[in-house]
Write an enzyme that holds these catalytic residues in place. Structure first.
Site, PDB file in Angstrom:
ATOM      1  CE1 TYR A  26      -3.238   2.600   0.460  1.00  0.00           C
ATOM      2  CE2 TYR A  26      -2.398   2.935   2.616  1.00  0.00           C
ATOM      3  CZ  TYR A  26      -3.236   3.445   1.900  1.00  0.00           C
ATOM      4  OH  TYR A  26      -3.862   5.161   1.616  1.00  0.00           O
ATOM      5  CD  GLU A  48      -7.917   7.729   4.869  1.00  0.00           C
ATOM      6  OE1 GLU A  48      -8.763   7.652   6.316  1.00  0.00           O
ATOM      7  OE2 GLU A  48      -7.684   7.690   3.969  1.00  0.00           O
ATOM      8  CD1 TRP A  56      -4.429   2.314   5.045  1.00  0.00           C
ATOM      9  CD2 TRP A  56      -6.162   2.989   5.657  1.00  0.00           C
ATOM     10  NE1 TRP A  56      -4.675   2.456   4.591  1.00  0.00           N
ATOM     11  CE2 TRP A  56      -6.174   2.833   3.860  1.00  0.00           C
ATOM     12  CE3 TRP A  56      -7.497   3.151   6.364  1.00  0.00           C
ATOM     13  CZ2 TRP A  56      -7.208   3.543   3.512  1.00  0.00           C
ATOM     14  CZ3 TRP A  56      -8.773   3.353   5.016  1.00  0.00           C
ATOM     15  CH2 TRP A  56      -8.469   3.542   3.360  1.00  0.00           C
TER      16      TRP A  56
END
Length: 189
Positions: A26, A48, A56
């Site tokens: 990522y 988000e 995350w």
């Protein structure tokens, strides 16, 4: 806290990546790279929002399932979700089962589908700051900026939910509106 770490492949990265292979991918391929398109930015906004209060990596690992159950984050499709769809999503252990976040995603999809093609992209990118000095350490990376606060206020004014200033700054980082790769990271340009 250390700002840099050596990954499993020997590359020096932002330390938040740690040694997780998915986080490395990522960081290297997505985070901080310019992202455009209404669907892509709607997905980013939605994820988000789901991330608020969580890590995350949790969202990243669940992203394939989120994409599957949220119709690829096509705004018009998500806007058409019914109360039965909400209940279906509340039963799906493959996503974050938070009713308020699910309802916000559906409501936000309706708002995006009412916009002209490219309008969400143009709106969000209008808040991208002029590139500044690269952060030397994590301590130099803000959680909120004047730009993320302004973006949040504008989105809220338009009826969007789960778009707080901190969440919008995280979106700005991940969508490449700001480049917060710290000095010494191999991705720092």
């Amino acid at each position: 806290m250390t700002s840099l770490a050596t990954g499993s492949d020997g590359r020096i990265r932002c330390a938040w990546v740690g040694s997780d292979a998915e986080y490395e991918r990522y960081h290297d391929e997505e985070w901080g790279r310019p992202l455009h398109g209404d669907r892509a930015l709607f997905e980013k906004m939605s994820l988000e929002g789901f991330q608020a209060g969580l890590s995350w990596i949790t969202i990243l690992r669940k992203r394939p399932r989120f994409r599957e159950v949220f119709a690829g984050f096509e705004p018009a499709a998500v806007a058409g979700f019914t109360p039965d769809d909400v209940e279906r999503l509340m039963q799906d252990a493959g996503i974050i089962r938070n009713r308020a976040k699910i309802l916000a995603t559906i409501g936000n999809a309706a708002l995006v589908s009412e916009m002209a093609e490219g309008e969400l992209d143009a709106l969000m990118w209008s808040f991208a700051p002029v590139p500044g000095t690269r952060p030397r350490t994590f301590a130099d990376v803000p959680a909120v900026t004047a730009e993320s606060t302004a973006m949040s206020k504008e989105l809220r004014k338009r009826g969007f939910r789960f778009v707080g200033a901190t969440t919008m700054y995280a979106l700005m980082q991940s969508a490449g509106m700001v480049d917060d790769h710290v000095e010494g990271c191999w991705r720092a340009g």
